[in-house]
Each structure stands twice: as structure tokens, then as C-alpha cells.
Write a protein that holds these residues in place. Structure first.
Motif, PDB file in Angstrom:
ATOM      1  N   LEU A 138      28.841 -24.862   4.293  1.00  0.00           N
ATOM      2  CA  LEU A 138      28.571 -23.772   3.712  1.00  0.00           C
ATOM      3  C   LEU A 138      27.197 -23.255   4.117  1.00  0.00           C
ATOM      4  O   LEU A 138      26.993 -22.047   4.535  1.00  0.00           O
ATOM      5  N   ALA A 139      26.416 -24.208   3.842  1.00  0.00           N
ATOM      6  CA  ALA A 139      24.851 -23.902   3.987  1.00  0.00           C
ATOM      7  C   ALA A 139      24.737 -23.455   5.516  1.00  0.00           C
ATOM      8  O   ALA A 139      23.761 -22.516   5.776  1.00  0.00           O
ATOM      9  N   ASP A 140      25.488 -24.179   6.432  1.00  0.00           N
ATOM     10  CA  ASP A 140      25.242 -23.703   7.806  1.00  0.00           C
ATOM     11  C   ASP A 140      25.651 -22.325   8.042  1.00  0.00           C
ATOM     12  O   ASP A 140      24.971 -21.465   8.694  1.00  0.00           O
ATOM     13  N   PHE A 141      26.789 -21.909   7.375  1.00  0.00           N
ATOM     14  CA  PHE A 141      27.262 -20.444   7.629  1.00  0.00           C
ATOM     15  C   PHE A 141      26.599 -19.531   6.948  1.00  0.00           C
ATOM     16  O   PHE A 141      26.205 -18.490   7.530  1.00  0.00           O
ATOM     17  N   VAL A 142      25.949 -19.702   5.814  1.00  0.00           N
ATOM     18  CA  VAL A 142      24.840 -18.900   5.192  1.00  0.00           C
ATOM     19  C   VAL A 142      23.577 -18.749   6.166  1.00  0.00           C
ATOM     20  O   VAL A 142      23.066 -17.618   6.414  1.00  0.00           O
ATOM     21  N   LYS A 143      23.248 -19.803   6.639  1.00  0.00           N
ATOM     22  CA  LYS A 143      21.856 -19.694   7.413  1.00  0.00           C
ATOM     23  C   LYS A 143      22.261 -18.795   8.766  1.00  0.00           C
ATOM     24  O   LYS A 143      21.784 -18.198   9.301  1.00  0.00           O
ATOM     25  N   LEU A 144      23.648 -19.384   9.366  1.00  0.00           N
ATOM     26  CA  LEU A 144      24.028 -18.225  10.512  1.00  0.00           C
ATOM     27  C   LEU A 144      24.037 -16.820  10.246  1.00  0.00           C
ATOM     28  O   LEU A 144      23.589 -16.113  11.013  1.00  0.00           O
ATOM     29  N   LYS A 146      22.592 -15.299   7.889  1.00  0.00           N
ATOM     30  CA  LYS A 146      21.137 -14.456   7.628  1.00  0.00           C
ATOM     31  C   LYS A 146      20.634 -14.397   9.032  1.00  0.00           C
ATOM     32  O   LYS A 146      19.688 -13.396   9.195  1.00  0.00           O
ATOM     33  N   GLU A 147      20.624 -15.138  10.129  1.00  0.00           N
ATOM     34  CA  GLU A 147      20.351 -15.104  11.309  1.00  0.00           C
ATOM     35  C   GLU A 147      20.855 -13.819  12.207  1.00  0.00           C
ATOM     36  O   GLU A 147      20.478 -13.397  13.100  1.00  0.00           O
ATOM     37  N   LYS A 148      22.273 -13.550  11.689  1.00  0.00           N
ATOM     38  CA  LYS A 148      23.100 -12.284  12.428  1.00  0.00           C
ATOM     39  C   LYS A 148      23.586 -11.478  11.258  1.00  0.00           C
ATOM     40  O   LYS A 148      24.820 -11.515  11.030  1.00  0.00           O
ATOM     41  N   PRO A 149      22.772 -10.944  10.670  1.00  0.00           N
ATOM     42  CA  PRO A 149      23.147  -9.790   9.561  1.00  0.00           C
ATOM     43  C   PRO A 149      24.199  -8.770  10.169  1.00  0.00           C
ATOM     44  O   PRO A 149      23.969  -8.348  11.091  1.00  0.00           O
ATOM     45  N   GLY A 150      25.263  -8.853   9.427  1.00  0.00           N
ATOM     46  CA  GLY A 150      26.245  -7.673   9.844  1.00  0.00           C
ATOM     47  C   GLY A 150      26.930  -7.944  11.038  1.00  0.00           C
ATOM     48  O   GLY A 150      28.024  -7.236  11.265  1.00  0.00           O
ATOM     49  N   GLN A 151      26.672  -9.192  11.673  1.00  0.00           N
ATOM     50  CA  GLN A 151      27.457  -9.460  12.766  1.00  0.00           C
ATOM     51  C   GLN A 151      28.892 -10.182  12.763  1.00  0.00           C
ATOM     52  O   GLN A 151      29.626 -10.709  13.405  1.00  0.00           O
ATOM     53  N   LEU A 152      28.793 -11.185  11.683  1.00  0.00           N
ATOM     54  CA  LEU A 152      30.062 -11.859  11.150  1.00  0.00           C
ATOM     55  C   LEU A 152      30.728 -11.017  10.237  1.00  0.00           C
ATOM     56  O   LEU A 152      30.144 -10.495   9.145  1.00  0.00           O
ATOM     57  N   ASN A 153      32.077 -11.400  10.191  1.00  0.00           N
ATOM     58  CA  ASN A 153      33.116 -10.786   9.270  1.00  0.00           C
ATOM     59  C   ASN A 153      34.056 -11.674   8.430  1.00  0.00           C
ATOM     60  O   ASN A 153      34.010 -12.872   8.738  1.00  0.00           O
ATOM     61  N   TYR A 154      34.271 -11.196   7.178  1.00  0.00           N
ATOM     62  CA  TYR A 154      35.304 -12.097   6.534  1.00  0.00           C
ATOM     63  C   TYR A 154      36.685 -11.360   6.374  1.00  0.00           C
ATOM     64  O   TYR A 154      36.495 -10.216   6.371  1.00  0.00           O
TER      65      TYR A 154
END
Length: 318
Positions: A138-144, A146-154
Motif C-alpha cells: 500500500l505504501a508503494d501505491f501511495v508513493k506512486l 503522489k508521483e502521478k496525481p489524478g492519473q490513477l483511478n479506483y
């Protein structure tokens, strides 16, 4: 007139008899019905049918399982509440209704219409990501994110899990837009193809895509580590307690039922759920067999309601 009064008296007497509490020693007097808010083949459906077989043998009367899916579980709850007798029960995941006050301005039932009798299982609720995303925690996902704001979806599906995931995203301070889904299976298919990057759902429906290598489970939302998935941490263990939610499943009875009868039925349900054969069959179905009494079950339901309300406030930025 006399005949009319006599007939009316018979009707009243019949209704009174129908509504009278059945003595504990004489129960059940007819078929027992368990109403489910989910369709055939679901983990809760399989759980209920296994328990129904055990209870039917113990009680000496058929235990009939009725699937009433749809309407955000309100169809099943209405059928249960309308029956209003001590031979009709609701078997349900609590997450199907604990979010109702946040989703519906007016409900056709009261909270105290659903009287907890016994906890049966905990559904495993998993947080999955596409294996191709390349994150392992989960920490990896949060880091990613933050690096790609608005580019990942849930993938968001209406209900308790959606509120908790939405609240967690706000709590983690990451910008991950929600894509609404009505069909959890379609959401899972899109997750497997990396069209959606994170999804919280019952492990039972996620498992085929996990087995195919297309989806990776980062954590379980359950508050305790799951024996069937010993290497998967809980969200709390992963450092994100705001993502915790237990998939409580249990039996509910009518308010008119006597406390003595509720206690007897609870003991029988706990005994049936503790059967090694039931445990063996349910474990692969994504269910943690965890039978418990009404008081424990009720306390956990209250805690779930509070968690969902807290998550809703987080999601709304309050």
C-alpha cells in the motif's frame, strides 16, 4: 350482527395466535426461512446453505434459503421485516446496510428492526491492484499516486467499502479519482487490464484474477490477519488503519422474538458454524469462519457504523 362480531372475533384470535411468541421448547413449529440480500453462488449464499443443512437436521424442520438480491439490500430487508415472525430470519453481510443512512434520505425500516442473533463469518475484503502496475505494498501505491496525481483511478461501488476506500484516499492525501461501477465483476475485469488501478472487494470474487496473475492483493481490510492468506498484511499492519473494515456476516431475527429463543438459536448457529466440515468448505470461499454471540456481533456492527461515518466525513473533506 352477532355473526359478524363472532367472525371478527375469530379473525382477531387468528391474528393474535399468528403473532404470539412460540415457546422455546416448541420452536420451530414449521419451516424456517433465511432471506439473503445476495444471489445464489455468493460466499454468503454458500455459507447460509451449509448452515441451513446443519440446522435443519438439528431442528427437525426444513430451513429454506430465499435469495432476494437487488435494491441495495432493501428488497431482502423489506421481505424480512414484513414477515415479522419468529420463523423468518435475515442472513446478511452487515456492509449491505450499515451505510444505508448515508445513502438514502428515507428508509422503509428502522435500525432496531434488525436484531442481531449471531455472527457466522467474516468475509475477506481485499485491496487489489493490477499486477502490471508494479507495486507490492500500500505504501508503494501511495508513493506512486503522489508521483502521478489524478492519473490513477479506483473503482467505486456503492456501499460501506466504497466509503472506507474513499476516506482512506483522502486520509493518505492522494488524488485518485473514482470511477463508479454498478457491477463489481466488471470493475474487477477492468482492474485486471489496468484500466482501474485499485479496488476493494470480497476476496472470493477477486481470487480468479489473482490466480491468473493479473491482480495482486496488497492488503486485506479485515482487522485481523487472515489465516488463509498468511503473507498478506492487514491495512492497519501496512500503516493505514483508516482502510480497515471487517466483512461481518451474521443472522438477524425479529424484534418480537423472545430473548430466550434468540439465545437458543444463536447457540445452534454457533455450533453449526463450528463444524469442521463447514469450516473446510467455507475457507476456500473467502470466508473466515468466526461464529460469535449476539452481544459481540452487535458491538462490531456499531463499530462498523462509526467507521463508515468517519470515512464518509474524511471523503467529504470534513
Amino acid at each position: 350482527m352477532i355473526r359478524l362480531l363472532a367472525a371478527a372475533g375469530l379473525v382477531v384470535s387468528s391474528l393474535a395466535a399468528a403473532n404470539a411468541q412460540t415457546p422455546v421448547k416448541d420452536w420451530p413449529q414449521r419451516n424456517v426461512t433465511m432471506i439473503l440480500p445476495l444471489g445464489p453462488g455468493s460466499g454468503v449464499d454458500i455459507t447460509t446453505r451449509l448452515l441451513a443443512d446443519k440446522l435443519s437436521a438439528k431442528w427437525g424442520k426444513p430451513v429454506v434459503v430465499e435469495n432476494r438480491p437487488g435494491g441495495d439490500a432493501i428488497v431482502a430487508i423489506n421481505a424480512f421485516v414484513s414477515a415479522n415472525d419468529d420463523h423468518t430470519f435475515l442472513m446478511a453481510p452487515t456492509s449491505t446496510f450499515t451505510a444505508h443512512p448515508l445513502l438514502h434520505q428515507k428508509l422503509p425500516y428502522q435500525q432496531d428492526d434488525l436484531v442481531p442473533i449471531a455472527r457466522a463469518t467474516n468475509t475477506i475484503i481485499a485491496i487489489g491492484v493490477p499486477a502490471s502496475l508494479g507495486v507490492n505494498t500500500l505504501a508503494d501505491f501511495v508513493k506512486l499516486a503522489k508521483e502521478k496525481p489524478g492519473q490513477l483511478n479506483y473503482a467505486g461501488t456503492t456501499g460501506a467499502v466504497d466509503f472506507v476506500v474513499s476516506g482512506w484516499l483522502k486520509d493518505a492525501k492522494i488524488d485518485v479519482p473514482k470511477i463508479p461501477y454498478k457491477d463489481g465483476v466488471q470493475a474487477l475485469n477492468d482492474l485486471a487490464e489496468n484500466r482501474i488501478q485499485i479496488y476493494g472487494a470480497a476476496y472470493a470474487i477477486m481470487r480468479p484474477q489473482v490466480a491468473s496473475g493479473k491482480v495482486k492483493v496488497l492488503a486485506v481490510m479485515n482487522t485481523q490477519r487472515v489465516p488463509a492468506l498468511p503473507d498478506i498484511p492487514t491495512a492497519k499492519e501496512a500503516g493505514f488503519d483508516s482502510l480497515s473494515l471487517d466483512g461481518l456476516v451474521g443472522l438477524f431475527g425479529s424484534k418480537k422474538m423472545s430473548p430466550e429463543l434468540r439465545d437458543r438459536i444463536a447457540a445452534d448457529v454457533i455450533e453449526a458454524a463450528s463444524d469442521p466440515d463447514v469450516i473446510k468448505k467455507l475457507t476456500p470461499m473467502g470466508q473466515v469462519v468466526r461464529p460469535g454471540p449476539a452481544a459481540e456481533f452487535a458491538a462490531e456492527i456499531d463499530a462498523q457504523r462509526k467507521r463508515i461515518a468517519e470515512s464518509a466525513k474524511l471523503a467529504a473533506g470534513k
